[in-house]
Design a protein around this motif. Sequence first.
Motif, PDB file in Angstrom:
ATOM      1  N   THR A  54       0.818  -1.201   0.000  1.00 44.40           N
ATOM      2  CA  THR A  54       0.000   0.000   0.000  1.00 44.40           C
ATOM      3  C   THR A  54       0.848   1.245   0.000  1.00 44.40           C
ATOM      4  OG1 THR A  54      -1.580  -1.231   1.293  1.00 44.40           O
ATOM      5  CG2 THR A  54      -1.890   1.124   1.191  1.00 44.40           C
ATOM      6  N   PRO A  55       0.657   2.127  -0.979  1.00 41.65           N
ATOM      7  CA  PRO A  55       1.516   3.295  -1.079  1.00 41.65           C
ATOM      8  C   PRO A  55       1.049   4.469  -0.250  1.00 41.65           C
ATOM      9  CG  PRO A  55       0.078   3.224  -2.967  1.00 41.65           C
ATOM     10  CD  PRO A  55      -0.266   2.046  -2.130  1.00 41.65           C
ATOM     11  N   THR A  56      -0.090   4.307   0.461  1.00 41.22           N
ATOM     12  CA  THR A  56      -0.656   5.460   1.149  1.00 41.22           C
ATOM     13  C   THR A  56      -0.207   5.597   2.581  1.00 41.22           C
ATOM     14  OG1 THR A  56      -2.573   4.080   1.630  1.00 41.22           O
ATOM     15  CG2 THR A  56      -2.716   5.517  -0.285  1.00 41.22           C
ATOM     16  N   ARG A  57       0.735   4.788   3.005  1.00 51.05           N
ATOM     17  CA  ARG A  57       1.265   4.932   4.358  1.00 51.05           C
ATOM     18  C   ARG A  57       2.134   6.172   4.440  1.00 51.05           C
ATOM     19  NH1 ARG A  57       3.002  -1.175   6.128  1.00 51.05           N
ATOM     20  NH2 ARG A  57       1.115  -2.196   5.442  1.00 51.05           N
ATOM     21  N   PRO A  58       2.440   6.616   5.660  1.00 54.93           N
ATOM     22  CA  PRO A  58       3.362   7.743   5.784  1.00 54.93           C
ATOM     23  C   PRO A  58       4.668   7.426   5.085  1.00 54.93           C
ATOM     24  CG  PRO A  58       2.318   7.248   7.875  1.00 54.93           C
ATOM     25  CD  PRO A  58       1.910   6.166   6.929  1.00 54.93           C
ATOM     26  N   ALA A  59       5.191   8.385   4.352  1.00 54.27           N
ATOM     27  CA  ALA A  59       6.365   8.142   3.520  1.00 54.27           C
ATOM     28  C   ALA A  59       7.558   7.749   4.363  1.00 54.27           C
ATOM     29  CB  ALA A  59       6.695   9.400   2.719  1.00 54.27           C
ATOM     30  N   PRO A  60       8.133   6.544   4.154  1.00 51.01           N
ATOM     31  CA  PRO A  60       9.286   6.115   4.924  1.00 51.01           C
ATOM     32  C   PRO A  60      10.580   6.625   4.331  1.00 51.01           C
ATOM     33  CG  PRO A  60       8.598   4.354   3.471  1.00 51.01           C
ATOM     34  CD  PRO A  60       7.650   5.496   3.238  1.00 51.01           C
ATOM     35  N   GLN A  61      11.628   6.553   5.143  1.00 50.94           N
ATOM     36  CA  GLN A  61      12.953   6.923   4.643  1.00 50.94           C
ATOM     37  C   GLN A  61      13.439   5.836   3.709  1.00 50.94           C
ATOM     38  OE1 GLN A  61      15.763   8.411   7.484  1.00 50.94           O
ATOM     39  NE2 GLN A  61      17.362   7.164   6.625  1.00 50.94           N
ATOM     40  N   ARG A  62      14.086   6.223   2.639  1.00 51.88           N
ATOM     41  CA  ARG A  62      14.539   5.261   1.669  1.00 51.88           C
ATOM     42  C   ARG A  62      15.853   4.646   2.097  1.00 51.88           C
ATOM     43  NH1 ARG A  62      11.446   5.525  -2.657  1.00 51.88           N
ATOM     44  NH2 ARG A  62      12.927   4.487  -4.027  1.00 51.88           N
TER      45      ARG A  62
ATOM     46  N   GLY B 202      11.292   1.816   8.015  1.00 53.11           N
ATOM     47  CA  GLY B 202      10.801   2.915   8.825  1.00 53.11           C
ATOM     48  C   GLY B 202      11.287   4.232   8.332  1.00 53.11           C
ATOM     49  N   GLY B 203      10.702   5.283   8.877  1.00 54.62           N
ATOM     50  CA  GLY B 203      11.083   6.625   8.495  1.00 54.62           C
ATOM     51  C   GLY B 203      12.164   7.159   9.393  1.00 54.62           C
ATOM     52  N   GLY B 204      12.676   8.295   9.047  1.00 49.91           N
ATOM     53  CA  GLY B 204      13.742   8.921   9.817  1.00 49.91           C
ATOM     54  C   GLY B 204      13.223   9.423  11.147  1.00 49.91           C
ATOM     55  N   ALA B 205      14.112   9.520  12.103  1.00 51.91           N
ATOM     56  CA  ALA B 205      13.741  10.013  13.426  1.00 51.91           C
ATOM     57  C   ALA B 205      13.433  11.493  13.351  1.00 51.91           C
ATOM     58  CB  ALA B 205      14.880   9.760  14.411  1.00 51.91           C
TER      59      ALA B 205
ATOM     60  N   ALA C 272       2.858  -3.391  23.156  1.00 50.87           N
ATOM     61  CA  ALA C 272       1.591  -2.652  23.175  1.00 50.87           C
ATOM     62  C   ALA C 272       1.519  -1.580  22.094  1.00 50.87           C
ATOM     63  CB  ALA C 272       1.379  -2.006  24.548  1.00 50.87           C
ATOM     64  N   LEU C 273       2.629  -1.337  21.396  1.00 49.37           N
ATOM     65  CA  LEU C 273       2.636  -0.294  20.381  1.00 49.37           C
ATOM     66  C   LEU C 273       1.955  -0.778  19.108  1.00 49.37           C
ATOM     67  CD1 LEU C 273       6.283   1.079  20.761  1.00 49.37           C
ATOM     68  CD2 LEU C 273       4.162   2.289  21.317  1.00 49.37           C
ATOM     69  N   PRO C 274       1.273   0.110  18.407  1.00 49.47           N
ATOM     70  CA  PRO C 274       0.634  -0.285  17.152  1.00 49.47           C
ATOM     71  C   PRO C 274       1.677  -0.470  16.052  1.00 49.47           C
ATOM     72  CG  PRO C 274       0.392   2.069  17.492  1.00 49.47           C
ATOM     73  CD  PRO C 274       1.043   1.533  18.738  1.00 49.47           C
ATOM     74  N   LEU C 275       1.275  -1.175  15.014  1.00 51.29           N
ATOM     75  CA  LEU C 275       2.184  -1.431  13.898  1.00 51.29           C
ATOM     76  C   LEU C 275       2.610  -0.130  13.227  1.00 51.29           C
ATOM     77  CD1 LEU C 275       3.418  -3.928  12.533  1.00 51.29           C
ATOM     78  CD2 LEU C 275       1.583  -3.823  10.862  1.00 51.29           C
ATOM     79  N   SER C 276       1.757   0.882  13.268  1.00 54.10           N
ATOM     80  CA  SER C 276       2.086   2.158  12.633  1.00 54.10           C
ATOM     81  C   SER C 276       3.318   2.795  13.256  1.00 54.10           C
ATOM     82  CB  SER C 276       0.894   3.118  12.737  1.00 54.10           C
ATOM     83  OG  SER C 276       0.528   3.320  14.093  1.00 54.10           O
ATOM     84  N   TYR C 277       3.561   2.546  14.550  1.00 53.73           N
ATOM     85  CA  TYR C 277       4.755   3.107  15.195  1.00 53.73           C
ATOM     86  C   TYR C 277       6.020   2.536  14.572  1.00 53.73           C
ATOM     87  CZ  TYR C 277       8.134   4.338  18.810  1.00 53.73           C
ATOM     88  OH  TYR C 277       9.224   4.829  19.469  1.00 53.73           O
ATOM     89  N   PHE C 278       6.022   1.224  14.328  1.00 53.38           N
ATOM     90  CA  PHE C 278       7.202   0.587  13.747  1.00 53.38           C
ATOM     91  C   PHE C 278       7.362   0.955  12.273  1.00 53.38           C
ATOM     92  CE2 PHE C 278       5.782  -2.027  17.281  1.00 53.38           C
ATOM     93  CZ  PHE C 278       6.958  -2.153  18.001  1.00 53.38           C
ATOM     94  N   ASP C 279       6.262   1.319  11.615  1.00 50.60           N
ATOM     95  CA  ASP C 279       6.357   1.788  10.237  1.00 50.60           C
ATOM     96  C   ASP C 279       7.144   3.092  10.151  1.00 50.60           C
ATOM     97  OD1 ASP C 279       4.934  -0.310   9.248  1.00 50.60           O
ATOM     98  OD2 ASP C 279       3.014   0.717   9.249  1.00 50.60           O
TER      99      ASP C 279
END
Length: 694
Positions: A16-24, A35-38, A188-195
């Motif tokens: 799915t391309p609609t997730r928050p843009a991750p770091q390449r 995941g994305g950048g800190a 307990a963290l959602p998957l979106s956090y690890f994304d």
Amino acid sequence: MSTTEDAANETSTGSTPTRPAPQRGPMGGRGPMGGGGAPVEKPKNFGSSLKRLMGRLRPESFQIISVTILAVIGVVFSVLGPKLLGEGTNIIFSGAISAQMPAGATKAEVIAGLRASGQDQLADMIAPMQLTPGEGIDFAALGSVLLGVLALYVLASVFMWLQGFVLNGSVQRTIYRLREDIETKLNALPLSYFDKMQRGELLSRVTNDIDNVSQSLQQTLSQALTSILTVIGVVIMMFSISPVLAGVALVTIPLTVLITVIIGKRSQKLFVSQWKHTGELNARIEETFTGHSLVKVFGRQKETNAEFTAKNEQLYGASFGAQFVSGIIMPAMMFVGNLVYVAIAVIGGLMVASGQMLLGDVQAFIQYSRQFTQPLSQLGSMANLLQSGVASAERVFELLDADEQSSDAAAPASAPLKADGGSGRLVFDDVTFRYTEDKPLIEHLNLVAEPGHTIAIVGPTGAGKTTLVNLIMRFYELNSGRITLDGVDIATMTRADLRGRMGMVLQDTWLFGGTIRDNIAYGRSDATEEEILAAARATYVDRFVRSLPEGYDTVLDDEAGNISAGEKQLITIARAFLAQPSVLILDEATSSVDTRTELLVQKAMSALRSDRTSFVIAHRLSTIRDADLIVVMENGHIVEQGTHSALLVQGGAYYRLYNAQFEAPAIEDAELHAVEALLERGAEPAADTEEGAA
């Protein structure tokens, strides 16, 4: 396999391309950590973070009180030592002076004679001494004083050792609980956090930062307590000897506070930057190491080295600046201490000469001045460790404060388990979901999966296929609508109960370092040896395992590089087979294996899908032609659904996908038919067993 949060990390790299843009990553894609950048570090609140860190010691209150009592006793013994040594000096000095006086005369007569001869200064100096003319040094009294000093210092050392022992246990138990809290938090963290979080950055917070907090607490608490108590005890002793010299020594305190505050404010920001760059560098190293083969394949070593060098230089600059600035504190404190030492020596000498103090008292005071400035210098230098430790603690607290996934229902429901295998009916009822509010993905989706049926989900990349699976597993929560399992809304079930009924086989095989037997048994921890072997035989694992020298005791390395891609996939299928789930999810399970191995995998999956609801996500349409229902998705919507033949007759989206993929299918079909013929005759296809067969 009973799906856990580990599987979530694998499933999260969907299409799915609609997730928050991750770091390449270094190869231009998401990179292995997915995941994305800190985020950019903002100025931190040192005071509140330190208070929160100290608050974690609250369960150790009794031990901290014990540490304080032990420290007080140790400091009392320690600060009495110089006073007693001063008495010894007075005995020696008085004895040396008395030996030069005429025996039989009194002290008063000697002083009167000195004044009569014009030696008033010497008379003033002798006046406060306790001596008997002509007797010399009292070695018995001197021996008693030295033994007393030795006893004081031995006792002080014992109590300081006990204090350190108790404190060490308290700090380590506190860090132990902190690690437990982080482990609980991660689950307990959602998957979106690890994304959104780089894996290396996350690992840095739960390893490097926690270790730094532990070292900082260990080194600063003991020294800080001892230093503060020493300052208090020394000030009391100095005032008891000479209020004038004590006033001179106290000038050190405001200078120390001023220097520490000025330098501390500058170094705090640098320490925050240091640990931020440490996490980023760890993330870069982890990503490059995980994708090491691809870095070499695409010849990106120079670019990767350049990126590493840039991050390393940033960390070097931040670390050097933090250590340099904070390192100024100790020399500055020593400079102030030396100035005070000189002042006390000069003033004290004048007071001895004028008879206002004894030589032993001046000696004791000089020792106290050293004892006074040393803990002040230690407190200043401890700002170095404390700044670093609090900066790490803030990063850990950011993790602990992250938003958790929604809690399970207070009175959770449970879907019925039917002995006849009739469980596993999944219904999507007007389901709407989006990763971000402004980007719709799945809108008003309706779908029914009957027990025992195989549902194939196909569509172009980004259509929402893997997202659909994530919603079934409750890796993400719906925006609206509901999904029911055997009539029970999965949102009312506990996640553990729901995922315990699910089995998953992913495109990216996940095997841990251990034996093949252990990896299969991961699907059900209470499985017997016979059940493990039965699962292996049913999924064609037994055939290749028996050819290995160690058999089921063969130890797989971290990447399972000692077996082929197809064999890895068969082991994951055996793991899921052993779990006997109600609902099976196969996410591109055959996309990374060769054609011959694919047939083995397909037959293993056929055995696995028997009598249970199955969701199959596939790009190879040849693998899902026999599905009971094929669902075609585009842009989060179901545009077609039906059987393979019915969808081809319709000539719609599935027809176009199928023709685009099989314009020249003859070679593949012929090869598959040949392999099937071999299997029917009892032979086995020569599966590729070389590493990297995919």
